[in-house]
Design an enzyme around this catalytic site. Structure first.
Site, mmCIF file in Angstrom:
data_model
loop_
_atom_site.group_PDB
_atom_site.id
_atom_site.type_symbol
_atom_site.label_atom_id
_atom_site.label_comp_id
_atom_site.label_asym_id
_atom_site.label_seq_id
_atom_site.Cartn_x
_atom_site.Cartn_y
_atom_site.Cartn_z
ATOM 1 N N GLU A 28 44.389 57.636 3.636
ATOM 2 C CA GLU A 28 45.210 57.735 4.845
ATOM 3 C C GLU A 28 44.622 56.853 5.939
ATOM 4 O O GLU A 28 43.413 56.649 5.986
ATOM 5 C CB GLU A 28 45.216 59.183 5.349
ATOM 6 C CG GLU A 28 46.523 59.909 5.307
ATOM 7 C CD GLU A 28 47.640 59.385 6.185
ATOM 8 O OE1 GLU A 28 47.721 58.171 6.454
ATOM 9 O OE2 GLU A 28 48.465 60.208 6.585
ATOM 10 N N ASP A 84 46.032 63.280 12.070
ATOM 11 C CA ASP A 84 46.330 63.713 13.434
ATOM 12 C C ASP A 84 46.566 65.228 13.403
ATOM 13 O O ASP A 84 45.627 66.013 13.416
ATOM 14 C CB ASP A 84 47.539 62.904 13.909
ATOM 15 C CG ASP A 84 47.887 63.128 15.353
ATOM 16 O OD1 ASP A 84 47.045 63.608 16.112
ATOM 17 O OD2 ASP A 84 49.033 62.791 15.744
ATOM 18 N N ASP A 144 50.778 51.729 13.694
ATOM 19 C CA ASP A 144 51.871 51.178 14.500
ATOM 20 C C ASP A 144 52.318 52.115 15.606
ATOM 21 O O ASP A 144 52.014 53.304 15.615
ATOM 22 C CB ASP A 144 53.086 50.935 13.598
ATOM 23 C CG ASP A 144 53.759 52.252 13.188
ATOM 24 O OD1 ASP A 144 53.044 53.136 12.667
ATOM 25 O OD2 ASP A 144 54.969 52.408 13.407
ATOM 26 N N ARG A 150 50.829 46.649 14.039
ATOM 27 C CA ARG A 150 50.046 46.886 12.809
ATOM 28 C C ARG A 150 49.088 45.736 12.510
ATOM 29 O O ARG A 150 48.056 45.923 11.883
ATOM 30 C CB ARG A 150 50.970 47.046 11.590
ATOM 31 C CG ARG A 150 51.804 48.299 11.576
ATOM 32 C CD ARG A 150 52.436 48.481 10.186
ATOM 33 N NE ARG A 150 53.565 49.394 10.196
ATOM 34 C CZ ARG A 150 53.475 50.718 10.056
ATOM 35 N NH1 ARG A 150 52.302 51.279 9.930
ATOM 36 N NH2 ARG A 150 54.552 51.468 10.057
HETATM 37 P P1 IMP Z 1 49.818 63.845 11.049
HETATM 38 O O1 IMP Z 1 50.783 64.265 9.988
HETATM 39 O O2 IMP Z 1 50.170 64.410 12.409
HETATM 40 O O3 IMP Z 1 48.368 64.100 10.697
HETATM 41 O O4 IMP Z 1 50.003 62.315 11.280
HETATM 42 C C1 IMP Z 1 49.738 61.419 10.327
HETATM 43 C C2 IMP Z 1 50.493 60.137 10.539
HETATM 44 O O5 IMP Z 1 50.951 59.934 11.878
HETATM 45 C C3 IMP Z 1 49.548 59.007 10.255
HETATM 46 O O6 IMP Z 1 49.579 58.650 8.906
HETATM 47 C C4 IMP Z 1 50.042 57.920 11.163
HETATM 48 O O7 IMP Z 1 51.006 57.143 10.498
HETATM 49 C C5 IMP Z 1 50.685 58.636 12.323
HETATM 50 N N1 IMP Z 1 49.769 58.695 13.494
HETATM 51 C C6 IMP Z 1 49.086 59.752 13.975
HETATM 52 N N2 IMP Z 1 48.365 59.433 15.061
HETATM 53 C C7 IMP Z 1 48.594 58.115 15.264
HETATM 54 C C8 IMP Z 1 48.121 57.168 16.252
HETATM 55 O O8 IMP Z 1 47.329 57.456 17.164
HETATM 56 N N3 IMP Z 1 48.578 55.907 16.116
HETATM 57 C C9 IMP Z 1 49.440 55.518 15.130
HETATM 58 N N4 IMP Z 1 49.903 56.353 14.203
HETATM 59 C C10 IMP Z 1 49.480 57.639 14.270
HETATM 60 MG MG MG Z 2 53.010 55.657 11.420
#
Ligand code: IMP
Ligand code: MG
Length: 172
Positions: A96, A100, A156, A162
Site C-alpha cells: 500500500e 489512513d 494523488d 502522483r
Molecule cells: P484508508 O482506507 O482511509 O486507509 O485510505 C487509504 C487510501 O486513501 C490510500 O491508499 C490512498 O490512496 C488514500 N489516501 C489516504 N491518505 C492520503 C493522503 O494523505 N494523500 C493521498 N492519498 C491518501
Molecule cells: Mg488515492
C-alpha cells in the site's frame, strides 16, 4: 493556487525503500512471495521496492476505491478488480502507499485472508495513524506522517501530483 511543501525528500524515500527491501529480502528469500499492490497509489513504491528486493517473486494488483473524490474517504470500499493469481498456499505481501483510516487495508487483508494464503502481511510506505478508524497491523512501515494530506511518490489528489518525486504537503 496550491502550494507544495516537501515533507519527505526523494533521497530519504530512496534510503527507506532500500531499508525495507533489505528487511523483506531476509524474510522472503526462498519463499517466492506474491506481492499484491493496491492501485493506483502503490505503483511507484512497489516498482522501487521490487527492483531493490532482488529475489524471485511474483506480482499482482488490485484496484480498490472508496467512493467519492477529494480528501475525505466515504467509508465504503469497493473492489474494482481483483487478482487472478491463486492465493492459496502463497506467501502474500500486500503493498500500500499509505494507510489512513485503515478501511482499505482491512478490506484487503480480510479479502485475501479468506483465500488461505500461507502467510499474509502488509507493507505500507506511509502511515497516518492519527486518523485510524480500524485497528490494523502494518508489518513493514516506511514513514509515519502527521495528520496532513500528502501527495507525490504515487499519491494523488484527484489524480494530480502522483508524478512528484518527493512526498509533499499541499497547502492552500
Ligand atoms: P484508508 O482506507 O482511509 O486507509 O485510505 C487509504 C487510501 O486513501 C490510500 O491508499 C490512498 O490512496 C488514500 N489516501 C489516504 N491518505 C492520503 C493522503 O494523505 N494523500 C493521498 N492519498 C491518501
Ligand atoms: Mg488515492
Amino acid at each position: 493556487m496550491n502550494k507544495l511543501k516537501v515533507l519527505i525528500s526523494k533521497e530519504e524515500i530512496e534510503r527507506k525503500a532500500a531499508e525495507l527491501a533489505a528487511e523483506l529480502r531476509t524474510d522472503y528469500r526462498d519463499k517466492n512471495p506474491l506481492l499484491i499492490g493496491a492501485l493506483k497509489g502503490c505503483f511507484i513504491f512497489m516498482s522501487d521496492l521490487i527492483r531493490k528486493l532482488d529475489i524471485p517473486l511474483e506480482v499482482d494488483f488490485v484496484r480498490v476505491s472508496s467512493y467519492g473524490a477529494g480528501i475525505q474517504t466515504s467509508g465504503e470500499i469497493k473492489l474494482e478488480y481483483g487478482t487472478k493469481t491463486p492465493i492459496e498456499g502463497r506467501h502474500v505481501l500486500v503493498i500500500e502507499d499509505i494507510v489512513d483510516s485503515g478501511l482499505t487495508v482491512r478490506f484487503l487483508l480480510d479479502y485475501f485472508g479468506r483465500q488461505e494464503p500461507s502467510s499474509l502481511k502488509l507493507c505500507a510506505m506511509f502511515d497516518k495513524p492519527s486518523r485510524r478508524e480500524l485497528d490494523v497491523t502494518i508489518d513493514y512501515t516506511g514513514f509515519t506522517v502527521p495528520d496532513v494530506f500528502v501527495v507525490g511518490y504515487g499519491l494523488d489528489l484527484d489524480e494530480k501530483f502522483r508524478y512528484l518525486p518527493d512526498l509533499c504537503i499541499l497547502e492552500e
